[in-house]
Design an enzyme around this catalytic site. Structure first.
Site, PDB file in Angstrom:
ATOM      1  N   SER A  21     -19.029  28.695 -17.310  1.00 39.07           N
ATOM      2  CA  SER A  21     -18.647  29.571 -18.404  1.00 39.07           C
ATOM      3  C   SER A  21     -17.987  30.850 -17.899  1.00 39.07           C
ATOM      4  O   SER A  21     -18.414  31.444 -16.916  1.00 39.07           O
ATOM      5  CB  SER A  21     -19.888  29.930 -19.220  1.00 39.07           C
ATOM      6  OG  SER A  21     -19.553  30.838 -20.238  1.00 39.07           O
ATOM      7  N   LEU A  73     -18.052  39.945 -21.100  1.00 47.72           N
ATOM      8  CA  LEU A  73     -18.127  38.845 -22.076  1.00 47.72           C
ATOM      9  C   LEU A  73     -17.188  39.049 -23.260  1.00 47.72           C
ATOM     10  O   LEU A  73     -17.533  38.779 -24.413  1.00 47.72           O
ATOM     11  CB  LEU A  73     -19.572  38.662 -22.563  1.00 47.72           C
ATOM     12  CG  LEU A  73     -20.545  38.158 -21.496  1.00 47.72           C
ATOM     13  CD1 LEU A  73     -21.987  38.308 -21.965  1.00 47.72           C
ATOM     14  CD2 LEU A  73     -20.268  36.703 -21.147  1.00 47.72           C
ATOM     15  N   ASN A 126     -26.722  32.192 -22.501  1.00 49.58           N
ATOM     16  CA  ASN A 126     -26.528  33.156 -21.420  1.00 49.58           C
ATOM     17  C   ASN A 126     -27.509  34.302 -21.592  1.00 49.58           C
ATOM     18  O   ASN A 126     -27.287  35.212 -22.392  1.00 49.58           O
ATOM     19  CB  ASN A 126     -25.091  33.670 -21.423  1.00 49.58           C
ATOM     20  CG  ASN A 126     -24.856  34.722 -20.360  1.00 49.58           C
ATOM     21  OD1 ASN A 126     -25.714  34.985 -19.521  1.00 49.58           O
ATOM     22  ND2 ASN A 126     -23.684  35.345 -20.389  1.00 49.58           N
ATOM     23  N   CYS A 129     -27.321  38.665 -20.707  1.00 51.23           N
ATOM     24  CA  CYS A 129     -26.837  39.740 -21.578  1.00 51.23           C
ATOM     25  C   CYS A 129     -27.867  40.859 -21.664  1.00 51.23           C
ATOM     26  O   CYS A 129     -29.073  40.608 -21.605  1.00 51.23           O
ATOM     27  CB  CYS A 129     -26.582  39.197 -22.984  1.00 51.23           C
ATOM     28  SG  CYS A 129     -25.402  37.844 -23.090  1.00 51.23           S
ATOM     29  N   ILE A 190     -26.700  29.377 -10.573  1.00 49.05           N
ATOM     30  CA  ILE A 190     -27.024  30.748 -10.892  1.00 49.05           C
ATOM     31  C   ILE A 190     -25.853  31.416 -11.608  1.00 49.05           C
ATOM     32  O   ILE A 190     -24.708  30.990 -11.457  1.00 49.05           O
ATOM     33  CB  ILE A 190     -27.391  31.558  -9.622  1.00 49.05           C
ATOM     34  CG1 ILE A 190     -26.202  31.621  -8.653  1.00 49.05           C
ATOM     35  CG2 ILE A 190     -28.600  30.968  -8.937  1.00 49.05           C
ATOM     36  CD1 ILE A 190     -26.439  32.531  -7.412  1.00 49.05           C
ATOM     37  N   GLY A 216     -18.105  33.262  -6.244  1.00 49.07           N
ATOM     38  CA  GLY A 216     -17.267  32.708  -5.190  1.00 49.07           C
ATOM     39  C   GLY A 216     -18.074  32.211  -4.011  1.00 49.07           C
ATOM     40  O   GLY A 216     -19.313  32.223  -4.027  1.00 49.07           O
TER      41      GLY A 216
END
Length: 300
Positions: A21, A73, A126, A129, A190, A216
């Site tokens: 996402s 977001l 998610n 937040c 994660i 990454g």
């Protein structure tokens, strides 16, 4: 014939590869590069019950072997998403997983309720937040909060629920157990690690938000360890992600216990990454005479 199908909470994916996402939008840009039907699932960018503008710029910066993002977001809200993005995704032979975000439990539930009547296969919640009612602390950093919001979402959800865990905690196993106790069908992890970069020439923070989420290749060893620990702490399926850039990376996560994997940052520098990884997993299985991908899940 080599089998690559995996099942998550009763939903069968043609292969264990999906998108992470926030790195793939809803696939519209990437559909110009490859057929989205090659993927087990597309996980959308976070969707809230109203439009979010996101954080001020600059909000993306490169780091050694990774990147920091503080997008915040940004999204157009559930109304635009349901009218524009879902019809687009439904044209492809792939599972649709909608990532849901919110600042309060009520905001999450508004989106979950709205998606109950849509053709969506799973929901990914998610919980990184900030919970505005708790002083801005992320939902996903406290096991009690994790169990509580998972339980509330499950009461409203028409689809199986994936709880996406934050790595910015003391013990990921306790967080995973809390999600399972709340009724989660699947766990994904994660999310990004909190990081910072300073521009020494300007003597200022490189990101307007000061901190951002590190993703990454740099985070892969941490992600792999946390996925391994989580897969051995709960009895529900785990989706692994964090620095996956090749088929071998993905296979490591499968061997550590993940039932599926998400490809994120790699898609920014190689838009074909997710499709190539799906092909690469099949090639690995064929090369080693493995008939079913499930044979390697959790094999270490």
């Amino acid at each position: 014939m080599t089998k690559t199908e995996v099942t998550l909470a009763g939903v069968t994916l043609k292969n264990p590869v999906m998108t992470a996402s926030g790195t793939f939008g809803s696939g519209m840009e990437y559909a110009e590069f490859f057929d989205l039907s090659k993927l087990g699932a597309v996980v959308t960018k976070g969707v809230a019950d109203h439009p979010w503008p996101g954080n001020p710029t600059p909000r993306i910066i490169e780091t050694a072997s990774g990147m920091l993002n503080a997008i915040g977001l940004q999204n157009p809200g559930i109304d635009v998403f349901a009218e524009r993005d879902l019809p687009f995704l439904s044209k492809y032979d792939t599972r649709i997983i909608v990532n849901v975000c919110g600042h309060t439990t009520e905001e999450y539930l508004n989106v979950v309720d709205r998606l109950a009547s849509e053709k969506v296969d799973l929901l990914e919640i998610n919980i990184s937040c900030p919970n505005v009612k708790e002083g801005g602390i992320a939902f996903g950093t406290n096991p009690r909060s994790i169990e509580a919001i998972t339980s509330e979402v499950k009461k409203h959800a028409a689809q199986p629920v994936i709880m996406k865990l934050s790595p910015n905690v003391t013990d990921i196993k306790e967080c995973a157990k809390a999600a399972e106790a709340g009724g989660a069908d699947v766990i994904s992890l994660i999310n990004t690690l909190t990081g910072m970069k300073i521009d020494v020439e300007r003597r200022a923070f490189a990101l307007a938000n000061r901190t951002g989420g590190l993703s990454g290749p740099a985070i892969k060893p941490v992600a792999l360890r946390m996925v391994y620990e989580t897969a051995h702490a709960v009895s529900i399926p785990v989706i692994g992600m964090g620095g996956i850039a090749s088929a071998n990376d993905a296979i490591e996560f499968l061997m550590a216990g993940a039932s599926a994997v998400s490809v994120g940052t790699a898609s920014f520098h190689n838009p074909y990454a997710a499709a190539e990884i799906a092909d690469g997993i099949r090639e690995f299985l064929e090369k080693h005479g493995i008939q079913d991908v499930r044979e390697i899940i959790g094999c270490v």
